[in-house]
Structure formats: C-alpha cells, structure tokens
Design a protein around this motif. Structure first.
Motif, short mmCIF file in Angstrom:
data_model
loop_
_atom_site.label_atom_id
_atom_site.label_comp_id
_atom_site.label_asym_id
_atom_site.label_seq_id
_atom_site.Cartn_x
_atom_site.Cartn_y
_atom_site.Cartn_z
N LYS A 1 45.68 45.77 63.30
CA LYS A 1 46.39 45.05 64.25
C LYS A 1 47.50 45.84 64.76
O LYS A 1 48.34 46.38 64.13
CB LYS A 1 47.01 43.62 63.74
N THR A 2 47.85 46.15 65.97
CA THR A 2 48.53 46.91 66.73
C THR A 2 49.12 46.19 67.79
O THR A 2 48.53 45.40 68.39
CB THR A 2 48.20 48.29 67.10
N GLY A 3 50.17 46.70 68.27
CA GLY A 3 51.10 45.95 69.36
C GLY A 3 51.59 47.12 70.25
O GLY A 3 52.06 47.85 69.77
N GLY B 1 59.57 44.20 77.60
CA GLY B 1 59.53 43.00 76.69
C GLY B 1 58.25 42.24 76.63
O GLY B 1 58.13 41.29 76.05
N ILE B 2 57.13 42.75 77.11
CA ILE B 2 55.94 42.30 77.00
C ILE B 2 54.89 42.83 75.93
O ILE B 2 54.85 44.02 76.13
CB ILE B 2 55.09 41.87 78.19
N GLU B 3 54.78 42.16 74.95
CA GLU B 3 53.87 42.76 73.76
C GLU B 3 52.29 42.57 74.19
O GLU B 3 52.11 41.09 74.19
CB GLU B 3 54.27 42.47 72.41
N ILE C 1 43.81 52.50 63.84
CA ILE C 1 44.92 52.40 64.46
C ILE C 1 45.03 53.05 65.75
O ILE C 1 45.54 52.57 66.73
CB ILE C 1 45.91 52.82 63.58
N GLN C 2 44.62 54.22 66.07
CA GLN C 2 44.77 54.93 67.28
C GLN C 2 44.09 54.34 68.33
O GLN C 2 44.30 54.15 69.49
CB GLN C 2 44.56 56.37 67.08
N ARG C 3 42.72 53.84 68.14
CA ARG C 3 41.78 53.34 69.04
C ARG C 3 42.59 51.95 69.46
O ARG C 3 42.49 51.60 70.64
CB ARG C 3 40.69 52.98 68.35
N SER C 4 42.86 51.28 68.50
CA SER C 4 43.58 49.89 68.73
C SER C 4 44.95 49.94 69.56
O SER C 4 45.01 49.18 70.64
CB SER C 4 44.07 49.28 67.31
N LEU C 5 45.54 51.01 69.30
CA LEU C 5 46.90 51.22 70.33
C LEU C 5 46.38 51.51 71.74
O LEU C 5 47.03 51.15 72.53
CB LEU C 5 47.67 52.46 69.53
N THR C 6 45.42 52.29 71.95
CA THR C 6 45.04 52.71 73.13
C THR C 6 44.33 51.55 73.97
O THR C 6 44.62 51.41 75.06
CB THR C 6 43.70 53.78 73.06
N LYS C 7 43.49 50.72 73.06
CA LYS C 7 43.24 49.25 73.66
C LYS C 7 44.50 48.56 74.05
O LYS C 7 44.34 47.66 75.26
CB LYS C 7 42.16 48.90 72.91
N ALA C 8 45.48 48.42 73.41
CA ALA C 8 46.55 47.77 73.55
C ALA C 8 47.40 48.24 74.78
O ALA C 8 47.83 47.59 75.67
CB ALA C 8 47.76 47.76 72.36
N CYS C 9 47.25 49.72 74.96
CA CYS C 9 47.60 50.06 76.41
C CYS C 9 47.07 49.76 77.55
O CYS C 9 47.32 49.34 78.51
CB CYS C 9 47.71 51.67 76.32
N ALA C 10 45.60 49.54 77.23
CA ALA C 10 44.64 49.03 78.26
C ALA C 10 44.97 47.77 78.51
O ALA C 10 44.99 47.19 79.85
CB ALA C 10 43.34 49.17 77.89
N ARG C 11 45.44 46.85 77.57
CA ARG C 11 45.73 45.30 78.07
C ARG C 11 46.84 45.49 79.10
O ARG C 11 47.12 44.46 79.78
CB ARG C 11 45.89 44.60 76.79
#
Length: 182
Positions: free
Chosen positions: A77-79, A84-86, A115-125
């Motif tokens: 789980k990453t954010g 200010g928006i997570e 973790i790295q893939r998840s962070l990339t997908k969080a950036c995509a959001r």
C-alpha cells in the motif's frame, strides 16, 4: 507546445491532474509481455519537477512490515501526496507472469518491485501516464483452470503477541502446517 522536462509555467492555473496528464510518457515506457510499464524513477522525477513538495508514503502493517498479508499472498500500500491530495494504491506482490506470489515464497526484492510499481500507479492517479493503465481492469478473456478457481483453505495466520516469538519465526511454523498437496 508542452515540454515534459521543464515544469509547466501555469502550474498555479492548472490542476495537478491537468498538469501531469499533459505529460507525454511514451518514450519512458517499456513493454513486458502484453503490458506496458512506466519507469518509476522517471515518473517520480516528473512529479517532483512539476510539484517539488510532493511526497510519498509506503504504508506498514500493524506488525511493522512494508507489506500486508492474508496469510496466503501479500500486497503493498503506497500513497502519493501532491498539494495536499493523497492518492493511495494497493498492489499485489506478483511474479513475472503477474500472478500473486504465495506468501511463503515472497522475497524482499519482490516486495520492493511491488512498492515501486504501486508508487508509479499512485502517480498515475494524479494524472501522470494514466492512459497507460486504460483497460487493465478489464476481465481476463481466458478462463482460469478449475483448480485455481477454488480458494485455498488456510488457517488464520499467526499474530504476534507481546512476549511471543517474532513473525519471521512463527511464519515458517505457520506454513509448515499449511502446505498444499502437490
């Protein structure tokens, strides 16, 4: 014309999503099998160039691990927080075929990649390269074999209590009694 190397000059006037969604990521992707991946290092670089105060969080389980588990598989789980928006992303720890790895077989490198893939997908959001993931949520066209449709039966994973042995020790004891027949 928008230059993805330089921060957008109208950042204050454009939303975070509009700013990052305008970045062309095509030259920074890689194909593996039938999937396209965006370089996590490049993605984070773009986020920080446009939004220097952006931060990320790698969430830990209550036991202090950088992954979560149901006793069978695990996920991270990453954010990513921008202005200010997570946006939070959950991602299973997967093998090279994009199948969840059984918990007993998970290595630290598997968790790190997730973790790295998840962070990339969080950036995509937040908009960066979101188009890359279009269609990934569509159901598989091939039927899964019957044996994979049946959920495995496992007992509850051990919970570490004060004064008891650590999760690493109890994890191997737990799995010793929960081996699936070959």
């Amino acid at each position: 014309m928008f230059n993805p190397i330089k921060p957008h000059s109208n950042m204050q006037e454009q939303s975070v999503f509009a700013t990052l969604n305008a970045v062309n990521c095509n030259e920074h992707t890689e194909r593996k099998g039938n999937l396209t991946y965006l370089s996590w290092a490049w993605a984070w670089s773009m986020v920080k160039q446009h939004f220097p105060s952006a931060t990320y969080t790698i969430y830990e389980s209550p036991d202090g691990w950088n992954y979560f588990t149901d006793g069978r598989t695990c996920w991270v789980k990453t954010g990513v927080t921008i202005e200010g928006i997570e946006h939070i992303e959950y991602l299973p720890v997967m093998d090279q075929r994009n199948l969840s790895i059984p918990l007993i077989d998970v290595r630290s490198t598997d968790v790190n990649k997730a973790i790295q893939r998840s962070l990339t997908k969080a950036c995509a959001r937040h908009g960066l390269g979101l188009y890359i993931y279009a269609g990934e949520d569509l159901p598989d066209s091939a039927e899964r074999p019957a044996q994979q449709q049946q959920p495995a039966q496992y007992s509850q994973p051990p919970v570490q209590q004060p004064g008891q042995q650590g999760w690493r020790q109890s994890r191997s004891q737990y799995f010793a009694g929960n081996q699936q027949p070959q």
